[in-house]
Motif scaffolding. Structure first.
Motif, short mmCIF file in Angstrom:
data_model
loop_
_atom_site.label_atom_id
_atom_site.label_comp_id
_atom_site.label_asym_id
_atom_site.label_seq_id
_atom_site.Cartn_x
_atom_site.Cartn_y
_atom_site.Cartn_z
N GLN A 1 -4.82 4.06 3.76
CA GLN A 1 -5.69 3.00 4.28
C GLN A 1 -7.13 3.25 3.85
O GLN A 1 -7.84 2.31 3.49
N GLN A 2 -7.54 4.49 3.85
CA GLN A 2 -8.90 4.84 3.45
C GLN A 2 -9.15 4.46 1.98
O GLN A 2 -10.19 3.89 1.65
N GLN A 3 -8.21 4.77 1.12
CA GLN A 3 -8.36 4.45 -0.30
C GLN A 3 -8.44 2.95 -0.52
O GLN A 3 -9.27 2.47 -1.30
N LYS B 1 -14.28 -0.74 6.02
CA LYS B 1 -13.87 0.45 6.76
C LYS B 1 -12.35 0.47 6.90
O LYS B 1 -11.71 -0.58 6.99
N PHE B 2 -11.76 1.67 6.96
CA PHE B 2 -10.31 1.76 7.05
C PHE B 2 -9.78 1.17 8.34
O PHE B 2 -8.65 0.70 8.40
N GLN B 3 -10.62 1.14 9.39
CA GLN B 3 -10.18 0.55 10.66
C GLN B 3 -9.87 -0.93 10.48
O GLN B 3 -8.97 -1.48 11.13
N GLN B 4 -10.61 -1.58 9.57
CA GLN B 4 -10.36 -2.99 9.32
C GLN B 4 -9.00 -3.17 8.65
O GLN B 4 -8.27 -4.11 8.96
N ILE B 5 -8.65 -2.26 7.75
CA ILE B 5 -7.33 -2.31 7.11
C ILE B 5 -6.25 -2.16 8.17
O ILE B 5 -5.25 -2.88 8.16
N ARG C 1 0.84 -1.20 0.00
CA ARG C 1 0.00 0.00 0.00
C ARG C 1 0.88 1.24 0.00
O ARG C 1 0.65 2.18 -0.75
N TRP C 2 1.90 1.27 0.85
CA TRP C 2 2.82 2.40 0.89
C TRP C 2 3.56 2.55 -0.44
O TRP C 2 3.75 3.66 -0.93
N LEU C 3 3.99 1.43 -0.99
CA LEU C 3 4.76 1.47 -2.22
C LEU C 3 3.97 2.09 -3.37
O LEU C 3 4.53 2.83 -4.18
#
Length: 123
Positions: A24-26, A34-38, A17-19
């Motif tokens: 997280q939201q996207q 939900k981004f919390q799950q990520i 994801r960072w790369l």
């Protein structure tokens, strides 16, 4: 306590994801959660189901096997380069450097790579 495989998969999700420069939201929006799950997946607090991992792999444009790469060698005694973190993909600065490196046109990137090799041999 989180299972080591769940932690490894979570780290690989975060690194990819960072790369690709995704928040997280996207990622959550692309997967439909939900981004919390990520966040929970990335820390290994929650286990990623097979179907969810499939969706995450699709959103991050990698095969599912990507998330398991390196797991068989994790924890084994391996020779490590000096001054290189054991989890180099966990280093934000290293990820930013890799992202910037691949943004450079290929011919210039090759020249930069050769320069870096020469400089590292001298140091």
């Amino acid at each position: 306590m989180a299972h080591p495989v769940d932690v490894h998969v979570g780290k690989r999700i975060r690194h990819r994801r960072w790369l690709v420069g995704m928040t997280q939201q996207q990622l959550a929006e692309r997967v439909g959660i939900k981004f919390q799950q990520i966040q929970k997946y990335e820390t290994g607090a929650n286990r990623v189901s097979a179907s969810r991992l499939w969706d995450i792999a699709d959103a991050l444009d990698v095969p599912v096997s990507f998330f398991f790469e390196g797991i068989e060698t994790e924890g084994e005694d391996q020779p490590k380069a000096e001054n290189v973190p054991a989890d180099i993909l966990g280093d934000k600065e290293a990820l930013d450097l890799v992202r910037s490196y691949y943004a450079i046109p290929e011919n210039q990137r090759r020249r930069l790579f050769e320069l870096a090799r020469v400089l590292s041999d001298v140091a």
